[in-house]
Design a protein around this motif. Structure first.
Motif, PDB file in Angstrom:
ATOM      1  N   VAL A 118       0.809  -1.324  -0.053  1.00 51.17           N
ATOM      2  CA  VAL A 118       0.045   0.158   0.042  1.00 51.17           C
ATOM      3  C   VAL A 118       0.609   1.145   0.024  1.00 51.17           C
ATOM      4  O   VAL A 118       1.827   0.973   0.686  1.00 51.17           O
ATOM      5  CB  VAL A 118      -0.846  -0.089   1.089  1.00 51.17           C
ATOM      6  CG1 VAL A 118      -2.171  -0.990   1.163  1.00 51.17           C
ATOM      7  CG2 VAL A 118      -0.182  -0.117   2.574  1.00 51.17           C
ATOM      8  N   ILE A 119       0.514   2.273  -0.537  1.00 51.38           N
ATOM      9  CA  ILE A 119       1.077   3.535  -0.667  1.00 51.38           C
ATOM     10  C   ILE A 119      -0.027   4.647   0.087  1.00 51.38           C
ATOM     11  O   ILE A 119      -1.103   4.619   0.011  1.00 51.38           O
ATOM     12  CB  ILE A 119       1.586   3.854  -2.085  1.00 51.38           C
ATOM     13  CG1 ILE A 119       0.276   4.152  -2.841  1.00 51.38           C
ATOM     14  CG2 ILE A 119       2.373   3.069  -2.476  1.00 51.38           C
ATOM     15  CD1 ILE A 119       0.415   5.108  -4.102  1.00 51.38           C
ATOM     16  N   ARG A 120       0.656   5.722   0.323  1.00 53.30           N
ATOM     17  CA  ARG A 120      -0.258   6.982   0.456  1.00 53.30           C
ATOM     18  C   ARG A 120      -0.305   7.802  -0.894  1.00 53.30           C
ATOM     19  O   ARG A 120       0.514   7.861  -1.685  1.00 53.30           O
ATOM     20  CB  ARG A 120       0.285   7.850   1.629  1.00 53.30           C
ATOM     21  CG  ARG A 120       0.602   7.421   2.828  1.00 53.30           C
ATOM     22  CD  ARG A 120       1.449   8.241   3.729  1.00 53.30           C
ATOM     23  NE  ARG A 120       2.320   8.984   3.158  1.00 53.30           N
ATOM     24  CZ  ARG A 120       2.641  10.259   3.580  1.00 53.30           C
ATOM     25  NH1 ARG A 120       2.134  10.612   4.936  1.00 53.30           N
ATOM     26  NH2 ARG A 120       3.530  11.043   2.932  1.00 53.30           N
ATOM     27  N   LEU A 121      -1.657   8.202  -1.240  1.00 51.17           N
ATOM     28  CA  LEU A 121      -1.878   8.937  -2.235  1.00 51.17           C
ATOM     29  C   LEU A 121      -1.200  10.133  -2.182  1.00 51.17           C
ATOM     30  O   LEU A 121      -0.654  10.664  -3.460  1.00 51.17           O
ATOM     31  CB  LEU A 121      -3.377   9.341  -2.443  1.00 51.17           C
ATOM     32  CG  LEU A 121      -4.298   8.144  -2.886  1.00 51.17           C
ATOM     33  CD1 LEU A 121      -5.702   8.522  -2.877  1.00 51.17           C
ATOM     34  CD2 LEU A 121      -4.073   7.956  -4.381  1.00 51.17           C
ATOM     35  N   ALA A 122      -0.561  11.115  -1.084  1.00 50.64           N
ATOM     36  CA  ALA A 122       0.074  12.246  -1.336  1.00 50.64           C
ATOM     37  C   ALA A 122       1.308  11.599  -1.756  1.00 50.64           C
ATOM     38  O   ALA A 122       1.717  12.712  -2.807  1.00 50.64           O
ATOM     39  CB  ALA A 122       0.273  12.642   0.219  1.00 50.64           C
ATOM     40  N   ASP A 123       1.866  10.594  -1.586  1.00 46.29           N
ATOM     41  CA  ASP A 123       3.362  10.327  -2.198  1.00 46.29           C
ATOM     42  C   ASP A 123       3.005   9.869  -3.622  1.00 46.29           C
ATOM     43  O   ASP A 123       4.093  10.329  -4.250  1.00 46.29           O
ATOM     44  CB  ASP A 123       3.780   8.771  -1.526  1.00 46.29           C
ATOM     45  CG  ASP A 123       3.986   9.112   0.211  1.00 46.29           C
ATOM     46  OD1 ASP A 123       4.496  10.338   0.425  1.00 46.29           O
ATOM     47  OD2 ASP A 123       3.894   8.280   0.912  1.00 46.29           O
ATOM     48  N   PHE A 124       2.192   9.295  -3.972  1.00 41.20           N
ATOM     49  CA  PHE A 124       1.818   9.126  -5.577  1.00 41.20           C
ATOM     50  C   PHE A 124       1.848  10.452  -6.126  1.00 41.20           C
ATOM     51  O   PHE A 124       2.604  10.626  -7.332  1.00 41.20           O
ATOM     52  CB  PHE A 124       0.601   8.058  -5.539  1.00 41.20           C
ATOM     53  CG  PHE A 124       0.184   7.992  -7.133  1.00 41.20           C
ATOM     54  CD1 PHE A 124       0.775   6.960  -7.550  1.00 41.20           C
ATOM     55  CD2 PHE A 124      -0.518   8.666  -7.888  1.00 41.20           C
ATOM     56  CE1 PHE A 124       0.650   6.520  -9.117  1.00 41.20           C
ATOM     57  CE2 PHE A 124      -0.609   8.583  -9.199  1.00 41.20           C
ATOM     58  CZ  PHE A 124      -0.322   7.409  -9.736  1.00 41.20           C
ATOM     59  N   LEU A 125       1.176  11.416  -5.581  1.00 41.27           N
ATOM     60  CA  LEU A 125       1.255  12.722  -6.472  1.00 41.27           C
ATOM     61  C   LEU A 125       2.443  13.481  -6.185  1.00 41.27           C
ATOM     62  O   LEU A 125       2.650  14.155  -7.421  1.00 41.27           O
ATOM     63  CB  LEU A 125      -0.033  13.548  -5.733  1.00 41.27           C
ATOM     64  CG  LEU A 125      -1.405  13.046  -5.788  1.00 41.27           C
ATOM     65  CD1 LEU A 125      -2.480  14.019  -5.026  1.00 41.27           C
ATOM     66  CD2 LEU A 125      -2.053  12.982  -7.231  1.00 41.27           C
ATOM     67  N   LYS A 126       3.095  13.330  -5.411  1.00 42.42           N
ATOM     68  CA  LYS A 126       4.361  14.024  -5.512  1.00 42.42           C
ATOM     69  C   LYS A 126       5.122  13.299  -6.593  1.00 42.42           C
ATOM     70  O   LYS A 126       6.306  13.744  -6.959  1.00 42.42           O
ATOM     71  CB  LYS A 126       5.217  13.505  -3.775  1.00 42.42           C
ATOM     72  CG  LYS A 126       4.790  14.705  -2.903  1.00 42.42           C
ATOM     73  CD  LYS A 126       5.303  14.538  -1.694  1.00 42.42           C
ATOM     74  CE  LYS A 126       4.707  15.087  -0.705  1.00 42.42           C
ATOM     75  NZ  LYS A 126       5.553  14.815   0.798  1.00 42.42           N
ATOM     76  N   GLU A 127       5.293  11.964  -6.540  1.00 45.85           N
ATOM     77  CA  GLU A 127       6.048  11.270  -7.696  1.00 45.85           C
ATOM     78  C   GLU A 127       5.643  11.477  -8.994  1.00 45.85           C
ATOM     79  O   GLU A 127       6.185  11.221 -10.072  1.00 45.85           O
ATOM     80  CB  GLU A 127       5.944   9.718  -7.450  1.00 45.85           C
ATOM     81  CG  GLU A 127       6.930   9.288  -6.260  1.00 45.85           C
ATOM     82  CD  GLU A 127       6.353   7.809  -5.380  1.00 45.85           C
ATOM     83  OE1 GLU A 127       5.816   7.127  -6.363  1.00 45.85           O
ATOM     84  OE2 GLU A 127       6.721   7.617  -4.498  1.00 45.85           O
ATOM     85  N   ASN A 128       4.461  12.112  -9.051  1.00 44.82           N
ATOM     86  CA  ASN A 128       3.696  12.476 -10.460  1.00 44.82           C
ATOM     87  C   ASN A 128       3.263  13.724 -10.523  1.00 44.82           C
ATOM     88  O   ASN A 128       2.044  14.117 -10.631  1.00 44.82           O
ATOM     89  CB  ASN A 128       2.544  11.409 -10.840  1.00 44.82           C
ATOM     90  CG  ASN A 128       2.954  10.138 -10.876  1.00 44.82           C
ATOM     91  OD1 ASN A 128       3.398   9.501 -11.975  1.00 44.82           O
ATOM     92  ND2 ASN A 128       2.817   9.502  -9.834  1.00 44.82           N
ATOM     93  N   PRO A 129       4.184  14.964 -10.305  1.00 43.55           N
ATOM     94  CA  PRO A 129       3.910  16.298 -10.097  1.00 43.55           C
ATOM     95  C   PRO A 129       3.160  16.840 -11.463  1.00 43.55           C
ATOM     96  O   PRO A 129       2.603  17.882 -11.322  1.00 43.55           O
ATOM     97  CB  PRO A 129       5.289  16.839  -9.766  1.00 43.55           C
ATOM     98  CG  PRO A 129       6.271  16.028 -10.224  1.00 43.55           C
ATOM     99  CD  PRO A 129       5.750  14.539 -10.249  1.00 43.55           C
ATOM    100  N   LYS A 185       0.845  15.819 -13.351  1.00 45.77           N
ATOM    101  CA  LYS A 185      -0.497  15.264 -13.576  1.00 45.77           C
ATOM    102  C   LYS A 185      -1.490  16.122 -13.000  1.00 45.77           C
ATOM    103  O   LYS A 185      -1.299  16.469 -11.918  1.00 45.77           O
ATOM    104  CB  LYS A 185      -0.549  13.791 -13.119  1.00 45.77           C
ATOM    105  CG  LYS A 185       0.642  12.982 -13.811  1.00 45.77           C
ATOM    106  CD  LYS A 185       0.128  12.333 -15.215  1.00 45.77           C
ATOM    107  CE  LYS A 185       1.304  11.474 -15.541  1.00 45.77           C
ATOM    108  NZ  LYS A 185       1.093  11.331 -16.933  1.00 45.77           N
ATOM    109  N   GLU A 186      -2.493  16.190 -13.764  1.00 44.43           N
ATOM    110  CA  GLU A 186      -3.925  16.849 -13.163  1.00 44.43           C
ATOM    111  C   GLU A 186      -4.674  15.706 -13.422  1.00 44.43           C
ATOM    112  O   GLU A 186      -4.912  14.777 -14.169  1.00 44.43           O
ATOM    113  CB  GLU A 186      -4.150  17.884 -14.023  1.00 44.43           C
ATOM    114  CG  GLU A 186      -3.188  19.048 -14.311  1.00 44.43           C
ATOM    115  CD  GLU A 186      -3.377  19.955 -12.883  1.00 44.43           C
ATOM    116  OE1 GLU A 186      -4.819  19.989 -12.353  1.00 44.43           O
ATOM    117  OE2 GLU A 186      -2.590  20.521 -12.371  1.00 44.43           O
ATOM    118  N   TYR A 187      -5.923  15.791 -12.373  1.00 43.83           N
ATOM    119  CA  TYR A 187      -6.875  14.482 -12.330  1.00 43.83           C
ATOM    120  C   TYR A 187      -8.036  15.238 -12.342  1.00 43.83           C
ATOM    121  O   TYR A 187      -8.329  16.135 -11.312  1.00 43.83           O
ATOM    122  CB  TYR A 187      -6.544  13.758 -11.206  1.00 43.83           C
ATOM    123  CG  TYR A 187      -5.300  13.014 -11.101  1.00 43.83           C
ATOM    124  CD1 TYR A 187      -4.940  11.698 -11.929  1.00 43.83           C
ATOM    125  CD2 TYR A 187      -4.027  13.700 -10.449  1.00 43.83           C
ATOM    126  CE1 TYR A 187      -3.651  11.450 -11.959  1.00 43.83           C
ATOM    127  CE2 TYR A 187      -2.904  13.047 -10.478  1.00 43.83           C
ATOM    128  CZ  TYR A 187      -2.651  11.814 -11.256  1.00 43.83           C
ATOM    129  OH  TYR A 187      -1.588  11.395 -11.206  1.00 43.83           O
TER     130      TYR A 187
END
Length: 171
Positions: free
Chosen positions: A74-85, A87-89
């Motif tokens: 499992v990951i935290r979504l905050a970390d995922f967003l930091k790794e994919n800066p 991107k817009e969703y």
């Protein structure tokens, strides 16, 4: 809960990531339900009348609704967003069978950032199937605190649950 590669073959702009989402980075035990779309990280409430009805409909005892347990990364979504800066969703759809609050805690782990997410849509259940249930106020509080406002609630035609949509007012 599951997205299969065969379901998304025809759509070119989808990337699949093989991990769960929570408020930690690590491993959690995943409880695979006999009805796989209701599988979860959450523990069943074996005293639940709703669980008893569901088991009866599925033709099993409530103790046998879970068919397997295994560890999932499992990951935290905050970390995922930091790794994919870059991107817009448009929409973050959270359908995690009672694990919504933990997913949101992981999303808002870095409270200083403005999220590149326009809408958050999640399922809200009003039953007691999971021990962690009835966190509706905590879920709404964390979303409101981070600039998201409820704009719609769509009741399902069966069961006591709804889709709730929040809009990012800081974006």
């Amino acid at each position: 809960m599951f997205i299969y590669k065969t379901n998304t073959k025809q759509i070119q702009n989808i990337r699949l990531h093989n991990f769960g989402v929570s408020n930690i980075k690590g491993e959690l035990v995943f409880h695979e339900n006999i009805l796989d779309e209701t599988s979860t990280f959450e523990e069943l409430n074996l005293d639940s009348k709703y669980l008893e009805k569901k088991a009866k409909v599925l033709g099993v005892t409530k103790e046998n609704i879970i068919v397997d347990n295994y560890k999932v990364n499992v990951i935290r979504l905050a970390d995922f967003l930091k790794e994919n800066p870059e991107k817009e969703y448009d929409v973050l759809k959270i359908d995690v069978e009672g694990h919504e609050l933990q997913c949101l805690q992981g999303l808002f782990a870095d409270e200083t950032s403005i999220l590149p997410i326009r809408f958050v849509q999640l399922e809200s259940h009003n039953d007691d199937m999971y021990l962690s249930n009835n966190q509706h106020q905590d879920i709404e509080t964390i979303l409101n605190k981070n600039g998201f406002e409820k704009i719609a609630e769509i009741k399902h035609g069966f069961g006591d649950f709804a889709e709730i949509i929040f809009e990012n007012k800081r974006k």
